[in-house]
Design an enzyme around this catalytic site. Structure first.
Site, PDB file in Angstrom:
ATOM      1  N   GLU A 262     -23.289 -29.904  -5.500  1.00  0.00           N
ATOM      2  CA  GLU A 262     -24.327 -29.119  -6.817  1.00  0.00           C
ATOM      3  C   GLU A 262     -24.833 -30.195  -7.827  1.00  0.00           C
ATOM      4  OE1 GLU A 262     -20.417 -26.760  -7.856  1.00  0.00           O
ATOM      5  OE2 GLU A 262     -20.511 -25.794  -6.646  1.00  0.00           O
TER       6      GLU A 262
ATOM      7  N   CYS B 271     -29.602 -26.993 -40.930  1.00  0.00           N
ATOM      8  CA  CYS B 271     -29.667 -27.654 -41.795  1.00  0.00           C
ATOM      9  C   CYS B 271     -27.882 -27.472 -41.847  1.00  0.00           C
ATOM     10  CB  CYS B 271     -28.786 -25.405 -42.905  1.00  0.00           C
ATOM     11  SG  CYS B 271     -28.805 -25.925 -44.479  1.00  0.00           S
TER      12      CYS B 271
ATOM     13  N   TYR C  67     -29.970 -29.403 -18.970  1.00  0.00           N
ATOM     14  CA  TYR C  67     -28.353 -29.104 -20.654  1.00  0.00           C
ATOM     15  C   TYR C  67     -29.694 -28.897 -22.205  1.00  0.00           C
ATOM     16  CZ  TYR C  67     -25.749 -29.547 -16.734  1.00  0.00           C
ATOM     17  OH  TYR C  67     -25.059 -29.195 -15.847  1.00  0.00           O
TER      18      TYR C  67
END
Ligand code: PLP
Length: 463
Positions: free
Chosen positions: A313, A384, A413
């Site tokens: 996978e 921020c 990702y």
């Protein structure tokens, strides 16, 4: 330009010269990266700074050739090194979109989904359901129902899955195809958040429970145990753990057979690492598959087992090297003798990996990729948050606001882990090939971020 820290030499492969650009795992840049006559960086024959102008920044760019090459590298390596049947299953958590699904499906791979959203994307993107597996350590009834109705194999992670599936399967004539996930008890060297194979993990059955689970399922007419699954973690450069994994899976297969099951599949999960910075030295896809395949063959022969279908996978190693992110340089803060901050128009919301895993990246300027660095800066985002740092110690030539900066190996990702922190819209994504750039994910607009807010009537018209 004042330089506040020592200048490092550029780690870019083309600057180093003579680096083989034919293997996505060996290099930092996508396969179809080159430099045009004006010295500008191109991917898929598209000039990156022109893409930035046309589509805006931050922009995820995916090189179709790299993605296809990585898919065929897995497919061909499995055929070359494993004498039994096999299937590479794309872990879509790495980057889930209709376009990526369509490319991966057309390359003959399967797909691993972990939510209704990823599953719907896979089905809509044209992945045949029989090549999809549904993972997850806390699947909802709705997610399981979607999988079962579509003939998707469910990777059972725990007793909760079994209870929910048993309810869903009532009245069905066909048994539900299952794979059993267990923790193999294998330690490997990667970040603790992406390590899953050791015993203290939230994923999968404890190996001690396997006999009990298999005994229970042997008495369930609604269930067919199609395979066994174990995954040891992500961004792994060692291959040795995979030898141990093959033995652990083969032992589980012997146990399953003894308890009356006839599983056809052993699934070794994903995990092959990629090169984010010049010093990373992961195995190639072929090298990884060779070890996995040979270990599986040896483990099965030792136990007199017929070769099962071998599934793996991969996520990161399929898509990460195919992607780059384009940013526009904005403000700068110079603290004499301490640091120079250069800010871009994205950051931790489009790439949360540096702040989450202290991940490192490589970057350069889109129109002057090989220019001599004159300063070393800290590349920061616009959020921020002091920790919103994309790259530390980045050697750069002098930059101006408006310059386009390219961060390499962001195909995995990044988009899939993006957030709307600070209500910053998620970037667009384009797929590039042969001089053509196609929009595959539309850029969010700030006003769209208000779509799911509900303002109670009593709070309206205040002020
Ligand atoms: N399979 C499973 C079960 C996973 O949890 C993961 C990610 O950690 C993968 C596959 C993909 O791993 P990678 O992207 O490292 O190849």
């Amino acid at each position: 330009m004042v330089s506040t820290s020592p200048v490092a030499t550029s780690p870019l492969p083309w600057a180093a010269g003579g680096v083989d650009l034919s293997s996505p795992n060996r290099n930092l840049a996508p396969l179809s990266t080159d430099i045009d006559a004006e010295g500008r960086l191109r991917v898929g024959e598209c000039v990156l700074s022109e893409l930035a102008q046309r589509f805006g920044t931050p922009l995820y760019v995916i090189d179709e050739r790299s993605l296809r090459q990585a898919c065929s590298a897995y497919r061909e390596a499995l055929e070359r090194h494993y004498p039994g049947p096999s299937l590479a299953v794309y872990a879509s958590k790495a980057n889930s979109s209709l376009a990526i699904t369509a490319v991966v499906a057309s390359e003959g791979l399967g797909l691993d989904a972990v939510s209704a959203g990823e599953l719907l994307t896979a089905l809509e993107g044209g992945m045949p359901p029989e090549r999809i597996v549904l993972h997850g350590n806390n699947k909802s009834s709705e997610e399981l129902a979607l999988a079962v109705q579509n003939g998707v194999t469910v990777v059972v992670d725990n007793w909760h899955d079994i209870t929910l599936l048993q309810e869903l399967a009532q009245g069905r004539t066909e048994p539900v195809a299952l794979m059993l996930r267990f923790t193999p008890g294998i330690e490997c060297h990667t970040h603790e958040y992406i390590r899953t194979g050791h015993l203290d993990s939230k994923f999968g059955f404890d190996p001690d429970q396997l006999e009990q689970v298999l005994t229970h399922l042997a008495g369930c007419r609604w269930a067919r145990v199609q395979g066994l699954h174990a995954h040891i973690g992500s961004q792994i450069f060692e291959v040795e753990p995979h030898r141990d994994l093959a033995a652990v899976l083969a032992d589980a297969l012997v146990l399953a057979r003894r308890l009356g099951h006839d599983p056809s599949d052993l699934n070794v999960g994903g995990g092959l690492g990629i090169r984010y910075v010049a010093s990373d030295d992961p195995p190639s896809i072929d090298g990884w598959v060779q070890v996995v395949a040979e270990a599986m063959v040896a483990a099965c022969r030792e136990r007199n087992l017929e070769l099962p279908r071998l599934l793996c996978e991969p996520g990161r190693s399929l898509v990460a090297p195919a992607g780059v992110t384009l940013y526009t340089v904005g403000s700068r803060k110079q603290i004499p003798d301490l640091n120079t901050y250069v800010a871009v128009d994205g950051g931790m919301s489009d790439n949360p990996r540096p702040i989450t895993y202290q991940s490192e990246y490589t970057a350069c300027l889109a129109d002057r990729p090989g220019a001599e660095a004159t300063e070393t800066v800290t590349l920061v985002g616009k959020h921020c948050e002091s920790g919103d740092v994309l790259l530390k110690q980045l050697p750069l030539p002098a930059t101006e606001p408006g310059d386009v900066l390219v961060v390499l190996a962001t195909g995995a990702y990044n988009a899939s882990m993006a957030s709307n922190y600070n209500r910053i819209p998620k970037p667009a994504a384009v797929l590039v090939a042969d001089g053509c750039a196609e929009l595959v994910q539309r850029r969010e607009r700030p006003d769209e971020l208000l779509r799911y807010d509900v303002l109670p009537e009593r709070l309206r018209s205040v002020g």
